[in-house]
Structures are given as structure tokens and as C-alpha cells.
Design a protein around this motif. Structure first.
Motif, PDB file in Angstrom:
ATOM      1  N   UNK A  12      11.157   8.768  -1.178  1.00 33.05           N
ATOM      2  CA  UNK A  12      11.102   9.070   0.253  1.00 33.05           C
ATOM      3  C   UNK A  12      11.727   7.944   1.072  1.00 33.05           C
ATOM      4  N   UNK A  13      11.452   6.706   0.676  1.00 30.10           N
ATOM      5  CA  UNK A  13      11.972   5.551   1.402  1.00 30.10           C
ATOM      6  C   UNK A  13      13.453   5.355   1.135  1.00 30.10           C
ATOM      7  N   UNK A  14      13.891   5.666  -0.086  1.00 25.23           N
ATOM      8  CA  UNK A  14      15.296   5.475  -0.449  1.00 25.23           C
ATOM      9  C   UNK A  14      16.236   6.371   0.337  1.00 25.23           C
ATOM     10  N   UNK A  15      15.707   7.396   0.962  1.00 24.20           N
ATOM     11  CA  UNK A  15      16.542   8.263   1.795  1.00 24.20           C
ATOM     12  C   UNK A  15      17.146   7.495   2.973  1.00 24.20           C
TER      13      UNK A  15
ATOM     14  N   UNK B 184      13.842  -3.059   8.300  1.00 17.39           N
ATOM     15  CA  UNK B 184      14.264  -2.396   7.068  1.00 17.39           C
ATOM     16  C   UNK B 184      13.214  -2.613   5.988  1.00 17.39           C
ATOM     17  N   UNK B 185      12.848  -1.534   5.307  1.00 15.24           N
ATOM     18  CA  UNK B 185      11.917  -1.660   4.189  1.00 15.24           C
ATOM     19  C   UNK B 185      12.684  -2.196   2.988  1.00 15.24           C
ATOM     20  N   UNK B 186      12.303  -3.370   2.539  1.00 16.75           N
ATOM     21  CA  UNK B 186      12.968  -3.971   1.388  1.00 16.75           C
ATOM     22  C   UNK B 186      12.145  -3.846   0.116  1.00 16.75           C
TER      23      UNK B 186
ATOM     24  N   UNK C 106       0.835  -1.190   0.000  1.00 19.76           N
ATOM     25  CA  UNK C 106       0.000   0.000   0.000  1.00 19.76           C
ATOM     26  C   UNK C 106       0.872   1.243   0.000  1.00 19.76           C
ATOM     27  N   UNK C 107       0.551   2.191  -0.863  1.00 22.30           N
ATOM     28  CA  UNK C 107       1.373   3.395  -0.988  1.00 22.30           C
ATOM     29  C   UNK C 107       0.515   4.659  -0.964  1.00 22.30           C
ATOM     30  N   UNK C 108      -0.530   4.621  -0.148  1.00 23.94           N
ATOM     31  CA  UNK C 108      -1.443   5.750  -0.066  1.00 23.94           C
ATOM     32  C   UNK C 108      -0.993   6.825   0.911  1.00 23.94           C
ATOM     33  N   UNK C 109      -1.928   7.704   1.242  1.00 24.04           N
ATOM     34  CA  UNK C 109      -1.635   8.870   2.070  1.00 24.04           C
ATOM     35  C   UNK C 109      -1.153   8.482   3.460  1.00 24.04           C
ATOM     36  N   UNK C 110      -1.820   7.503   4.098  1.00 27.88           N
ATOM     37  CA  UNK C 110      -1.425   7.143   5.459  1.00 27.88           C
ATOM     38  C   UNK C 110      -0.056   6.449   5.475  1.00 27.88           C
ATOM     39  N   UNK C 111       0.240   5.698   4.423  1.00 22.28           N
ATOM     40  CA  UNK C 111       1.567   5.096   4.325  1.00 22.28           C
ATOM     41  C   UNK C 111       2.636   6.186   4.291  1.00 22.28           C
ATOM     42  N   UNK C 112       2.391   7.190   3.476  1.00 23.86           N
ATOM     43  CA  UNK C 112       3.348   8.285   3.341  1.00 23.86           C
ATOM     44  C   UNK C 112       3.472   9.087   4.633  1.00 23.86           C
ATOM     45  N   UNK C 113       2.347   9.426   5.252  1.00 22.01           N
ATOM     46  CA  UNK C 113       2.347  10.308   6.415  1.00 22.01           C
ATOM     47  C   UNK C 113       2.788   9.621   7.698  1.00 22.01           C
ATOM     48  N   UNK C 114       2.439   8.331   7.849  1.00 24.24           N
ATOM     49  CA  UNK C 114       2.674   7.640   9.118  1.00 24.24           C
ATOM     50  C   UNK C 114       3.762   6.567   9.017  1.00 24.24           C
ATOM     51  N   UNK C 115       3.637   5.681   8.043  1.00 26.63           N
ATOM     52  CA  UNK C 115       4.536   4.524   8.021  1.00 26.63           C
ATOM     53  C   UNK C 115       5.950   4.867   7.581  1.00 26.63           C
ATOM     54  N   UNK C 116       6.110   5.763   6.629  1.00 19.20           N
ATOM     55  CA  UNK C 116       7.468   6.104   6.187  1.00 19.20           C
ATOM     56  C   UNK C 116       8.269   6.736   7.320  1.00 19.20           C
ATOM     57  N   UNK C 117       7.774   7.772   7.998  1.00 18.81           N
ATOM     58  CA  UNK C 117       8.546   8.307   9.130  1.00 18.81           C
ATOM     59  C   UNK C 117       8.690   7.318  10.281  1.00 18.81           C
ATOM     60  N   UNK C 118       7.664   6.481  10.508  1.00 24.26           N
ATOM     61  CA  UNK C 118       7.737   5.469  11.566  1.00 24.26           C
ATOM     62  C   UNK C 118       8.874   4.489  11.295  1.00 24.26           C
ATOM     63  N   UNK C 119       8.937   3.983  10.083  1.00 23.33           N
ATOM     64  CA  UNK C 119       9.955   2.995   9.748  1.00 23.33           C
ATOM     65  C   UNK C 119      11.342   3.630   9.653  1.00 23.33           C
TER      66      UNK C 119
ATOM     67  N   UNK D  46      18.093   2.557   0.891  1.00 19.27           N
ATOM     68  CA  UNK D  46      18.460   2.742  -0.516  1.00 19.27           C
ATOM     69  C   UNK D  46      18.235   1.530  -1.404  1.00 19.27           C
ATOM     70  N   UNK D  47      18.114   0.345  -0.807  1.00 17.58           N
ATOM     71  CA  UNK D  47      17.956  -0.870  -1.613  1.00 17.58           C
ATOM     72  C   UNK D  47      16.501  -1.292  -1.804  1.00 17.58           C
ATOM     73  N   UNK D  48      15.574  -0.455  -1.379  1.00 17.50           N
ATOM     74  CA  UNK D  48      14.159  -0.799  -1.500  1.00 17.50           C
ATOM     75  C   UNK D  48      13.771  -0.963  -2.975  1.00 17.50           C
ATOM     76  N   UNK D  49      12.901  -1.927  -3.253  1.00 19.03           N
ATOM     77  CA  UNK D  49      12.444  -2.202  -4.608  1.00 19.03           C
ATOM     78  C   UNK D  49      10.952  -1.889  -4.721  1.00 19.03           C
ATOM     79  N   UNK D  50      10.535  -1.466  -5.900  1.00 14.39           N
ATOM     80  CA  UNK D  50       9.146  -1.139  -6.134  1.00 14.39           C
ATOM     81  C   UNK D  50       8.427  -2.217  -6.918  1.00 14.39           C
TER      82      UNK D  50
END
Length: 382
Positions: free
Chosen positions: A54-57, A36-38, A15-28, A60-64
């Protein structure tokens, strides 16, 4: 308490919606030493492409990945230990089940499902798996330290007379979730914003009731209003529930107002307490716990920063590490409580209360029996 002496859990974001961006990315990002987000997956390539930089910051090895075929590919990857499923309720449970059957540990967002009937069936299917991964629910209210402290204090109030919940949560064009279409889908998300948001409030109410030994919520009654032309019905719900002990709790919830307020109060024969949520319109972020008991020497106030997202993730990672054969730690007693707070069954019980309230509001406020959810284990809160 963070995990130590373990390799970071390799986690895929589903899931790559608004809550993922606002909550999960800074949380992780905050928990990058333990998880680690892979990978990140979305139904659309566009959503994945927006989130990846945003996640690659910090990973860096995360895949889409995107689309159904690539989800299957992601779930076949043995390097993926776990997934966080952050999708609309219409599809979330189905995807979570697919991940579980693939052997992945799952942290699933709330609401747990569209109905209690559906989630009870899913829990039954889960128990029939030959190997059961960790399946946890991300209900952050049950993990907030402010509510945890209130749970610990319930015994000081002696016999509980009543509980009162007030949630005035204005939902208008200034709110980033106002335009969410899946929350406006009357068939796929029954009750709209009431279903999606109020499971939080019921989770907090039930946590305090259970800590006081009141048992499960057994019945509910409510009246509903639809005052805003911009919101799906209902936007207001006022009613009451009763615990197995017979103790009543009142509920007053609206999304049609203009002033934010959240209050959960408990009155006992030897004292009272109230939890207020702050952090809106420049207020101090977190929860304020006010209480007065026979031993408190007057009224006392304590402040707790928001911690629920971090604590529920920590509890999930601990469960994953334990399932992978790690040895017990001195914190196991504390984590046993955290396991309860991320329980799918507890999320189903929150949903069952919402269902009963909505059914009552559609039946001239008739008292409705709350559907029971079988217990998986004997773990208890607080």
C-alpha cells in the motif's frame, strides 16, 4: 498550511495495525510532498508485509522492518528524521522514549500513556536529554478547524455559565475496532474504550474551556455503568468536571447505545454555541458549528470538513523543520497555536481528567482532584 522550500522529512512508521492502514497511509499519501515514508516497522513480519504494498504505491523506496533487533537497526539509520508511533497504549510510550533517545523526532498517537504518573515521569526524563527532538502528540480533535473556530468565538459569549458534552458512540460488532484486544486489557488500558476514545472528547472540552480563560480542569466526579456484556467495563460514564474558574461542565458518554451522537455545547451570558459531529450513517462528514451571539443577528450555522489529522501532521512537520534550523515563516503565529495543540502535556491533562472520572466512578461518585501536569512552555491556544 503546507511547508515549502524544504526537503521532505524522512519518516518511519512504527506500527502496522488497523489505524495505521486506515488513517496514516492515506494521510501520508496526501502529504507526500513534505514527508516521505522511508520505513515501516511492526512487531511481526506479517503485518509489515501486508502494509508495504500500500505504501509502495506512493513511496516505492520504503523498507520493511520487524522485531526488536530491526527496530534498533532502523533507529540507527541517520537518514530517518522522524517516526510516527502508532502502537497500543501498553507499549507506545516506551517505544516513543526509545526513539527520542535515538535522536528521532516523534509524533505519538493517543492516549499518551497508561497513567498520568507514567507520562509525567517520561516528560521529566525527556527534559533531561542533552538534545531534545520534537515530541508531539497526535490528538486530532484539538486540531479540528470546527473546534478551532469555536475556540475563537468563546469571548463573544461573555461569561461562560456551563459546558455540556454528550458522546453516544455505539461500539458493537459492526465497528472495525470492536475486536481490539488491547482496548479490552483492564490492566494495560484502564477504562477500556472510555480511556482510548474519550481523551478525544476531553481534548475538545478542555480546548474550549482554556480558550475562554477558565483555566485547567481541577476536579471531577462521575457514575459509571456496565450494560453491555460485549464491552469491557465501564461502557457508560456520566458526570461533571469543574474548571479552575469554578465553571462546571457536564459529561454524558456511552458506548452501549445504538445511535451515534456527539455534541459539545457552551452557554454564556451573551450567547451560546454547539459543535456537532457528522459523517456517520451517510451524514455530511465534518463538524457543524451552530451559534447565536449578541452580534450574530440570529442563529448562524457553519460547516467544517474533517481536518485534524492533516493539521496535526502539518504542525509536526513544521516543528521538525524549525528544529533543523529553518528560518521563521510568516505563519509562525498560527503554528505556535498548532504546537500547543500537539503538546504532550495537553495530552497528559486530557488523560488526567479521564483518570479522575474513572476513580470517582469507583468511589461512589466522590469528587476527585485532577492530577496536575507541569507546563513545558507558555504557549496558549486559539
Amino acid at each position: 498550511m503546507p511547508e515549502t522550500n524544504h526537503k521532505p522529512v524522512q519518516l518511519a512508521l512504527i506500527g502496522a495495525g488497523l489505524f495505521t492502514k486506515d488513517a496514516y497511509v492515506p494521510l501520508l499519501r496526501r502529504h507526500a510532498s513534505t514527508v516521505q515514508i522511508c520505513a515501516v516497522w511492526s512487531r511481526s513480519a506479517k503485518a509489515t508485509d501486508i502494509l508495504l504494498p500500500l505504501i509502495q504505491e506512493f513511496a516505492p523506496n520504503v523498507k520493511g522492518f520487524h522485531g526488536d533487533d530491526q527496530l534498533d537497526k532502523l533507529l540507527r539509520d541517520p537518514n530517518v528524521d522522524a517516526v510516527a508511533v502508532v502502537l497500543p497504549v501498553q507499549v507506545m510510550l516506551q517505544v516513543a522514549q526509545k526513539c527520542l533517545k535515538a535522536g528521532k523526532h516523534v509524533l505519538q498517537e493517543k492516549p499518551v500513556a497508561q497513567s498520568v504518573e507514567v507520562v509525567n515521569r517520561a516528560i521529566k526524563d525527556f527534559h533531561q536529554l542533552s538534545q531534545q527532538p520534537v515530541w508531539a502528540l497526535a490528538e486530532n480533535y484539538r486540531s479540528e478547524q470546527g473546534f478551532h473556530k469555536a475556540c475563537q468565538m468563546m469571548h463573544e459569549l461573555e461569561t461562560i455559565i456551563k459546558l455540556d458534552l454528550v458522546a453516544d458512540m455505539p461500539m458493537n460488532s459492526s465497528n472495525k475496532y470492536f475486536g481490539s484486544q488491547w482496548r479490552r486489557d483492564a490492566k494495560g488500558c484502564p477504562g477500556g474504550f472510555v480511556m482510548d476514545s474519550c481523551v478525544h472528547h476531553i481534548a475538545a472540552l478542555r480546548a474550549l474551556g482554556t480558550a475562554a480563560g477558565l483555566g485547567q480542569v481541577t476536579e471531577a466526579s462521575a457514575s459509571a455503568l456496565s450494560l453491555s456484556e460485549e464491552l469491557p467495563p465501564p461502557d457508560t460514564l456520566v458526570g461533571a468536571v469543574k474548571f479552575a474558574s469554578g465553571t462546571p461542565a457536564s459529561l454524558s458518554i456511552t458506548f452501549a447505545g445504538s445511535v451515534l451522537r456527539f455534541s459539545l455545547s457552551v452557554t454564556g451570558t451573551k450567547g451560546s454555541l454547539e459543535v456537532l459531529r457528522g459523517g456517520w450513517e451517510g451524514g455530511e462528514p465534518g463538524y457543524k458549528l451552530s451559534y447565536q451571539t449578541a452580534t450574530s443577528n440570529g442563529s448562524k450555522v457553519e460547516h467544517f470538513p474533517f481536518s485534524g489529522l492533516d493539521d496535526e501532521l502539518t504542525a509536526f512537520i513544521h516543528q521538525v523543520n524549525q528544529s533543523n534550523g529553518s528560518t521563521a515563516t510568516p505563519a509562525d503565529a498560527a503554528y505556535a497555536d498548532a504546537v500547543y495543540r500537539t503538546s504532550l502535556e495537553e495530552g497528559a491533562r486530557d488523560l488526567a481528567v479521564i483518570e479522575a472520572l474513572l476513580q470517582s466512578s469507583q468511589s461512589a461518585s466522590k469528587t476527585i482532584q485532577v492530577v496536575e501536569v507541569p507546563s513545558r512552555s507558555s504557549s496558549q491556544p486559539c
